[in-house]
Write a protein that holds these residues in place. Structure first.
Motif, PDB file in Angstrom:
ATOM      1  N   PRO B 114       0.718  -1.294  -0.116  1.00 54.20           N
ATOM      2  CA  PRO B 114       0.143  -0.026   0.116  1.00 54.20           C
ATOM      3  C   PRO B 114       0.928   1.242   0.080  1.00 54.20           C
ATOM      4  N   ARG B 115       2.000   1.054   0.513  1.00 53.78           N
ATOM      5  CA  ARG B 115       2.859   2.360   0.341  1.00 53.78           C
ATOM      6  C   ARG B 115       3.251   2.867  -0.837  1.00 53.78           C
ATOM      7  N   PHE B 117       1.068   3.387  -3.100  1.00 53.21           N
ATOM      8  CA  PHE B 117      -0.051   4.114  -3.499  1.00 53.21           C
ATOM      9  C   PHE B 117      -0.020   5.329  -4.547  1.00 53.21           C
ATOM     10  N   HIS B 118       1.023   6.306  -3.563  1.00 50.05           N
ATOM     11  CA  HIS B 118       0.940   7.682  -4.230  1.00 50.05           C
ATOM     12  C   HIS B 118       1.708   7.792  -5.527  1.00 50.05           C
ATOM     13  N   ASN B 121      -0.299   6.102  -8.280  1.00 44.70           N
ATOM     14  CA  ASN B 121      -1.503   7.020  -8.620  1.00 44.70           C
ATOM     15  C   ASN B 121      -1.037   8.236  -9.335  1.00 44.70           C
TER      16      ASN B 121
END
Lengths: 158, 158, 158
Positions: B114-115, B117-118, B121
């Motif tokens: 999940p880290r 994500f940015h 994105n």
């Protein structure tokens, strides 16, 4: 088809078949507010299927909340067996909605253990010999006690 | 069709083009009984794509069965690199079926961590500037040695 | 429309309504390059919805990279509350695109903890009483701090 009539000067008008939107669910599973197959227009959706039973009163979870047992009394079986069972269940659901596995265009496969990939892949291939559907596959934790689940989308214009 | 009538003053009727159902798979991947893209009517489905290779003889699993290595010899790369690579692969698959990333209407994204994500994105946003597809995103374990996988559905009436 | 012509004996031809392909995204979420709903032809897709907020600067991860907190300040709530909230958000997104939860034909549900199944299942059933959509459900890790996410596909010919 019988076109021997003499004075048929005007070409017979084709019946103006109106394209009727159709939304219809098929199949039920006790305790689940779902259909097993749903026709919507030219497509048929399915709920994911796995080779499991499910007795809500008997489900056992581990400390993390993962399902250890879902109360089913199914015999021991291989991943290939489970794959074939899931695909047969999907075929049955699709048939309720007027199509079969031959009409499948997209599939999703989930495995509990990535080491089952090759055995699943081989059994899966038995069902899709030509015009093979797109497919996505992931490792996941199931709600139920099984090793593989599969969901498909079919295309079958009426 | 042969309408050799003399005084055909009226504008020729447009040929009544019958809407032909089309189901066609495109693209193959060795060892997988799948298509990379599948047209079904006005929609094009894809198989999930990630920036990975896969050598069945070389896959290594940890004690839980998770994939530690899939035998690929790809260089070290960022999640942004992997995101762009996956989207380029999807674009190639879509082009086989007569459309591009511009026709995508729905997407699914999976991340191993999940880290990421940015970074994912941001790279993802480079490809979808207007009329942005719906998207769902989850952390998941992959069958293959990569950090992001993406699957899309496109809409491109013929 | 002006049809005051006298000798209009022939039945007025129906306007040959050309079926216009429509692709249109609806709804935005700050920081995400996505639409909340997307109409493509007769179908409407949605992005997965969960009852969460998300402040990128405040997200906390554990050692495995799983989301411990996403910076939201939402009050404590049950899985049933979260299920209803997600479905209401989906209904809002669908309404932007001209349909509602009643037009849903397929759904995906993800839970963080399988033990939440029964509570989610009951709340979910309140929203789908007839012609119930197909549904697939899995345990998964979220990008955001919530216990359930839901995504739907609707069918609503224009």
């Amino acid at each position: 088809m019988a076109r021997g009539v003499k004075k048929a000067k005007k070409p017979a008008k084709k019946a103006a078949v109106r394209r009727r939107p159709l939304v219809q669910g098929y199949g039920r599973e006790a305790g689940f507010p779902i259909s097993l197959a749903m026709r919507a227009g030219d497509y048929v959706f399915t709920s994911a299927q796995g080779d499991h039973e499910f007795d809500p009163a008997m489900v056992k979870y581990d400390a993390r909340g993962l399902v250890v047992s879902d109360g089913n009394t199914l015999p021991s079986r291989t991943v290939a067996d489970e794959t074939r069972s899931a695909l047969r269940s999907l075929d049955q659901a699709l048939r309720l909605a007027g199509c079969t596995l031959e009409d499948v265009v997209d599939a999703s496969v989930w495995l509990r253990d990535p080491r089952d990939f090759h055995e699943m892949n081989k059994a899966y291939g038995e069902f899709f010999k030509k015009n093979q559907p797109t497919r996505s596959i992931f490792r996941i934790d199931f709600m139920f006690d099984c090793r593989v689940e599969i969901k498909v989308t079919a295309y079958k214009p009426r």
